[in-house]
Design a protein around this motif. Structure first.
Motif, PDB file in Angstrom:
ATOM      1  N   THR A  26       0.866  -1.237  -0.052  1.00  0.00           N
ATOM      2  CA  THR A  26      -0.047   0.055  -0.080  1.00  0.00           C
ATOM      3  C   THR A  26       0.882   1.354  -0.066  1.00  0.00           C
ATOM      4  N   ASP A  27       0.528   2.277  -0.861  1.00  0.00           N
ATOM      5  CA  ASP A  27       1.315   3.414  -0.866  1.00  0.00           C
ATOM      6  C   ASP A  27       0.755   4.447   0.269  1.00  0.00           C
ATOM      7  N   MET A  28       1.361   5.440   0.165  1.00  0.00           N
ATOM      8  CA  MET A  28       1.091   6.470   1.142  1.00  0.00           C
ATOM      9  C   MET A  28      -0.377   7.226   1.002  1.00  0.00           C
ATOM     10  N   PHE A  29      -1.038   6.885   0.203  1.00  0.00           N
ATOM     11  CA  PHE A  29      -2.253   7.424  -0.221  1.00  0.00           C
ATOM     12  C   PHE A  29      -3.400   6.304  -0.127  1.00  0.00           C
ATOM     13  N   GLY A  30      -2.975   5.076   0.422  1.00  0.00           N
ATOM     14  CA  GLY A  30      -3.927   4.133   0.755  1.00  0.00           C
ATOM     15  C   GLY A  30      -4.283   3.460  -0.567  1.00  0.00           C
ATOM     16  N   THR A  31      -3.431   3.626  -1.525  1.00  0.00           N
ATOM     17  CA  THR A  31      -3.879   2.820  -2.858  1.00  0.00           C
ATOM     18  C   THR A  31      -2.992   1.539  -2.961  1.00  0.00           C
ATOM     19  N   LEU A  32      -3.835   0.423  -2.995  1.00  0.00           N
ATOM     20  CA  LEU A  32      -3.119  -0.836  -3.055  1.00  0.00           C
ATOM     21  C   LEU A  32      -2.237  -1.162  -4.575  1.00  0.00           C
ATOM     22  N   PHE A  92       0.388 -12.163  -1.640  1.00  0.00           N
ATOM     23  CA  PHE A  92       0.880 -12.016  -0.393  1.00  0.00           C
ATOM     24  C   PHE A  92       0.721 -10.461  -0.251  1.00  0.00           C
ATOM     25  N   ILE A  93       0.476 -10.190   1.045  1.00  0.00           N
ATOM     26  CA  ILE A  93       0.857  -8.416   1.400  1.00  0.00           C
ATOM     27  C   ILE A  93       2.227  -8.550   1.826  1.00  0.00           C
ATOM     28  N   CYS A  94       2.968  -7.680   1.303  1.00  0.00           N
ATOM     29  CA  CYS A  94       4.318  -7.424   1.537  1.00  0.00           C
ATOM     30  C   CYS A  94       4.741  -6.030   2.342  1.00  0.00           C
ATOM     31  N   ASP A  95       5.871  -6.173   3.177  1.00  0.00           N
ATOM     32  CA  ASP A  95       6.579  -5.183   3.450  1.00  0.00           C
ATOM     33  C   ASP A  95       7.791  -4.666   2.623  1.00  0.00           C
ATOM     34  N   ILE A  96       8.108  -3.398   2.849  1.00  0.00           N
ATOM     35  CA  ILE A  96       8.970  -3.095   1.801  1.00  0.00           C
ATOM     36  C   ILE A  96      10.420  -2.567   2.576  1.00  0.00           C
ATOM     37  N   TYR A  97      11.478  -3.005   2.119  1.00  0.00           N
ATOM     38  CA  TYR A  97      12.912  -2.865   2.517  1.00  0.00           C
ATOM     39  C   TYR A  97      13.687  -2.505   1.522  1.00  0.00           C
ATOM     40  N   GLY A 101      18.932  -3.503   3.513  1.00  0.00           N
ATOM     41  CA  GLY A 101      18.117  -4.384   4.377  1.00  0.00           C
ATOM     42  C   GLY A 101      17.450  -3.793   5.543  1.00  0.00           C
ATOM     43  N   THR A 102      17.213  -2.411   5.583  1.00  0.00           N
ATOM     44  CA  THR A 102      16.572  -1.974   6.465  1.00  0.00           C
ATOM     45  C   THR A 102      15.026  -1.766   5.975  1.00  0.00           C
ATOM     46  N   ALA A 103      14.095  -1.511   6.747  1.00  0.00           N
ATOM     47  CA  ALA A 103      12.892  -1.261   6.426  1.00  0.00           C
ATOM     48  C   ALA A 103      12.708   0.015   6.065  1.00  0.00           C
ATOM     49  N   TYR A 104      11.642   0.090   4.955  1.00  0.00           N
ATOM     50  CA  TYR A 104      11.428   1.313   4.485  1.00  0.00           C
ATOM     51  C   TYR A 104      10.486   2.186   5.457  1.00  0.00           C
ATOM     52  N   LYS A 105      11.044   3.242   5.989  1.00  0.00           N
ATOM     53  CA  LYS A 105      10.323   3.732   7.127  1.00  0.00           C
ATOM     54  C   LYS A 105       8.902   4.649   6.576  1.00  0.00           C
ATOM     55  N   GLU A 106       8.916   4.894   5.347  1.00  0.00           N
ATOM     56  CA  GLU A 106       7.853   5.461   5.055  1.00  0.00           C
ATOM     57  C   GLU A 106       6.682   4.569   4.436  1.00  0.00           C
ATOM     58  N   SER A 107       6.746   3.303   4.551  1.00  0.00           N
ATOM     59  CA  SER A 107       5.691   2.541   4.390  1.00  0.00           C
ATOM     60  C   SER A 107       4.692   2.475   5.374  1.00  0.00           C
ATOM     61  N   PRO A 108       3.516   2.556   4.931  1.00  0.00           N
ATOM     62  CA  PRO A 108       2.405   2.778   5.838  1.00  0.00           C
ATOM     63  C   PRO A 108       2.286   1.430   6.714  1.00  0.00           C
TER      64      PRO A 108
END
Length: 443
Positions: A26-32, A92-97, A101-108
């Protein structure tokens, strides 16, 4: 959520003839968003080796091309029931890195996880039950959406008046096939307006469900020759679509919002949790109501709240306190709409409520009268504050609240502000049909 192992997922994919995997985020604006990979690349995906270029994603903070890695959450593996039965599609629902190797901190999803982790460290878990409203409209001869509905149904009507009943039933059956526990579904107040409610679950699981829910609803609606929209106010003169959020705050397995000895059944922590939300709601509004159109729904005169109030009885209050015999007290925040990003809304609700508890915030007095017809001056005299009246005002409040920046991060806040301020500027450049009708011949 299921605790799937890699081996179990590989076995299911083979046994169920899964041909494609969608890796969603999901992006910043809630779009999948998603990329699709063939099932031959499933192991690569589960090794976290699938890459996306994040520079073109809505709300990206970088202009140059940048690689990000999708880390599938194995517990979210689901076969999509609306896709072909041969050559099935799973997701899958994914987390963004990032590459390091660090997490993308702007990921909702990451932002929500950080707030949840802080709450858990203090012993708290927030359980939510969103009431997701949407409209079903006809499509034209080219399959494009309209704002036309031929039905005249109202609140909780049934067929043959409710022409959306069959589509809504198929939506519920599809969601249940995916493992959702649906609390209820019914026709809402406006013609063509529907509501489907989930059972209570923790905020991260629920946010994932809301995102998948929207895809399922639109897909099933299309099969019925209809268009489902989560636009907050697609038609003038009728109620808009909200996403009311019902909340329990749990600690040591108990709902600590409840106190049977209190006059309205709310605990000391419950009053402070609610006070925290009310204290920060102006800053939260740009996230809870993210579109120019959102503020048409919040205009006074309809069911949606426009004032910062709480009540046990008044339906127009921003927060309603409800007490169930078995579950105890719960809070219902009524301002968020269906266009909002659930990860960010839930993160801010939890952070604001806990801020209220940490600071022992005191609540304003309960709203006990109908103020729908009050003027601005009458509200001011009664000490009633109001929500921002448009997106521009909401962005000003968003930028001022230090809790918002602490939760979302300075980089996220600045990027969100920049994008939404552009949206407001584009809106202000437009000339509406209402303006033409009002002024063209008179001025």
């Amino acid at each position: 959520m299921e605790n799937y192992t890699r081996e179990a997922i590989l076995r299911m994919a083979e046994e169920e003839d899964v041909e494609f995997i969608r890796l969603q985020f999901t992006d910043m604006f809630g779009t999948l968003k998603n990329i699709a990979i063939p099932s031959t690349k499933l192991e690569k995906a589960m090794d976290n080796r699938c890459v996306i270029d994040a520079s073109s994603i809505g709300g990206s903070i970088r202009d140059e091309e940048v690689d990000m890695y999708l880390h599938p959450d194995l517990s979210t593996f689901t076969i999509l029931p609306w896709r072909p039965q041969q050559g099935k599609v799973a997701r899958f629902i994914c987390d963004i890195y990032q590459e390091d190797g660090t997490a993308y901190k702007e990921s909702p999803r990451f932002i929500l996880d950080q707030v949840v982790a802080k709450a858990v460290s203090a012993g708290y878990t927030l359980m939510v039950n969103p009431e997701c409203e949407f409209f079903l409209f006809h499509t034209d001869d080219n399959g494009m959406p309209t704002t036309t509905t031929h039905e005249k149904a109202g609140y909780m009507d049934l067929s043959p008046v409710d022409l959306g009943e069959n589509a809504r039933r198929d939506m519920v059956l599809t969601l249940e096939e995916m493992g959702y526990e649906i609390e209820s579904s019914h026709h809402e107040i406006a013609p063509g307006q529907q509501e489907i409610d989930f059972q209570f679950s923790d905020v991260r699981e629920t946010a994932d469900k809301v995102m998948t829910f929207k895809v399922a609803v639109r897909t099933i609606a299309k099969r019925h020759g209809l268009h489902a929209t989560f636009m907050p106010k697609p038609k003038a003169g009728v109620n808009g679509s909200g996403m009311h959020i019902n909340m329990y705050l749990m600690k040591d397995g108990k709902n600590i919002l409840s106190d049977a000895e209190d006059e309205i059944g709310l605990s000391k922590e419950g009053y402070s949790f609610m006070a925290g939300i009310l204290a920060h709601i102006k800053g939260m509004t740009a996230v809870c109501n993210p579109l120019v159109n959102s503020y048409k729904r919040l205009a006074p005169g309809f069911e949606a709240p426009s004032d910062i109030t709480w009540s046990t009885k008044q339906r127009t209050a921003l927060v309603r306190v409800q007490t169930q015999r078995e579950e105890g007290a719960r809070l219902e925040l009524r301002s968020p709409d269906s266009a909002s990003n659930p990860y960010l809304v839930f993160a801010l609700c939890l952070a604001a409520g806990l801020d209220g508890i940490e600071k022992n915030m005191r609540i304003t007095k309960e709203l006990k009268e109908n103020i729908r017809r009050f003027s601005k001056e009458e509200k001011k005299q009664a000490g009633i504050d109001t929500l921002p009246e448009n997106l521009s005002e909401a962005l000003d409040e968003f930028a001022k609240d230090p809790l918002i920046k602490a939760v979302l991060g300075e980089t996220f806040v600045n990027c969100y502000l920049k994008a939404k301020q552009k949206e407001w500027e584009r809106y202000m450049e437009q000339v509406s049909e209402w303006e033409i009708e009002q002024y063209l011949y008179r001025v």
